[in-house]
Design a protein around this motif. Sequence first.
Motif, short mmCIF file in Angstrom:
data_model
loop_
_atom_site.label_atom_id
_atom_site.label_comp_id
_atom_site.label_asym_id
_atom_site.label_seq_id
_atom_site.Cartn_x
_atom_site.Cartn_y
_atom_site.Cartn_z
N GLN A 230 37.10 34.99 41.62
CA GLN A 230 37.87 35.67 40.57
C GLN A 230 37.53 35.11 39.20
OE1 GLN A 230 39.65 38.43 41.15
NE2 GLN A 230 39.11 38.17 43.32
N THR A 234 37.74 38.85 37.42
CA THR A 234 38.96 39.21 36.68
C THR A 234 39.35 38.18 35.63
OG1 THR A 234 40.22 38.22 38.49
CG2 THR A 234 39.94 40.61 38.53
N LEU A 355 38.86 43.84 45.06
CA LEU A 355 40.22 43.43 45.43
C LEU A 355 40.97 42.86 44.23
CD1 LEU A 355 39.60 41.76 48.93
CD2 LEU A 355 40.49 44.06 48.44
N GLY A 356 40.33 41.93 43.53
CA GLY A 356 40.98 41.33 42.37
C GLY A 356 41.21 42.34 41.25
N LEU A 359 44.18 44.67 42.10
CA LEU A 359 45.47 43.99 41.97
C LEU A 359 45.80 43.71 40.52
CD1 LEU A 359 47.94 42.74 43.28
CD2 LEU A 359 46.64 40.62 43.59
N TYR A 360 44.78 43.32 39.73
CA TYR A 360 45.03 43.03 38.32
C TYR A 360 45.46 44.29 37.56
CZ TYR A 360 44.37 41.07 33.64
OH TYR A 360 44.56 40.63 32.36
N LEU A 367 48.42 38.45 40.36
CA LEU A 367 47.08 38.03 40.82
C LEU A 367 46.96 36.52 40.94
CD1 LEU A 367 44.18 38.60 41.61
CD2 LEU A 367 43.60 38.70 39.17
N LEU A 370 49.11 34.82 43.66
CA LEU A 370 48.57 35.13 44.99
C LEU A 370 47.31 34.33 45.26
CD1 LEU A 370 48.72 36.77 47.57
CD2 LEU A 370 47.43 38.59 46.42
#
Length: 409
Positions: A230, A234, A355-356, A359-360, A367, A370
Amino acid sequence: MQGFKDIPRVVWLLAAGVFVNAVVSCTFVFVFVYLTGPRGLGTTQAGLIVGIGGLGLVAGNFTGGWYGDRFGHRSVLLTASALGGAVLIALPALPTGPLTLALPLAQYAAGVIRAAHSALVAVTVPEGARRQAFAVTRCLSNGGFTVGTPLAALVATGLSYDWLFVADGLGTLFFALWTARAVPAGGATRPPAAPDGGLGRGGLWRELRARPAVLVLLGAIVVVDVVYRQHYTTFPVFLADHGLDTRAYGLLIAINGGVILLLEIPATLALRKRSPLHIIGAGLVLVGGGYAMLALGVGVAPAVAMMLLLTLGEILYKTTATAYVADESPEHAVGRFQSLYAGVSVSGVVLAAPLGGALYAAAPDLLWPLCSVLGVGAGATVLFVGARAARRPARPAHETGSPAAAVAG
């Protein structure tokens, strides 16, 4: 220096070749910019090509060691380096259609090279010195990347992006020639035959089930690699959303590279006699703890604290996990075990961004907590398994990639 004496000369030569190759192997950093800039592709098409390239990289990591167990790790490393180098040199001259095939092929070759190199080191170095050997090669690889990235930026802006691919290809071909001269044919690079060693006959799965700690470790690494990466996906977006520009992000990445160069080898030497699963578990916990620092607020201090903890965790777990999997490997399947680890250790290349990012976009405040929970949870699981393993008798040398087994090939 004490701790380095058991590392064979061939590993030092391989590490020198890795450093030179890493200096010119920075094209992946600029691929998206190259595709959307000089190539004139849209962001969607460029993203698809880069994504397929990431799948190629993961697939190469998963299969490189399998080839090595069958054909010899040296032979596979030479073949993949020659193929990958030739494709990279030709890539700038290819039209868009063939380019979409060539780039994933080059990434696949890079994955095979990575797995074959790890397996080659594993069968060359005796058990007990593998952590140091992997630390040396990883440190020099990071050093080459640290030197090469700003040089690549100068070449791309001052000359042409095309020259980055040419240089990368030439560096990969150089690595093939260097390996051919540095690593003697035969010997430990030719693994023994593997009776009933295929997945279809239950061989590899049987070996993994006999090593439950390895299975747990592989699962934990998948989780942590998605979390760890990540900071490449992100995290820079998060910084920009809170007023910290690309220069701040670049300085944070420089902290990561600098700390690795300073501490990786000393930390490996200092901890080489400690339980590997405890070191790996502690490293995973630090990765999760790094993202917890972002709960302290948005600013330079939390971001620096996050990067320092993340980097310390990386130093603890990456080298130690690679060596641990090698030490636990049966002598006829060292390459396959290294491929499994190499594959899961880059799983975040494919999974982290989608995925990141999703969610972000949906719940940005969720984020980082988690990520912290997942990292700490994965680390705690490995620590628990390590505590149980410490109470069991050691595995007999003939069941692992022990010194005798490594030489016998």
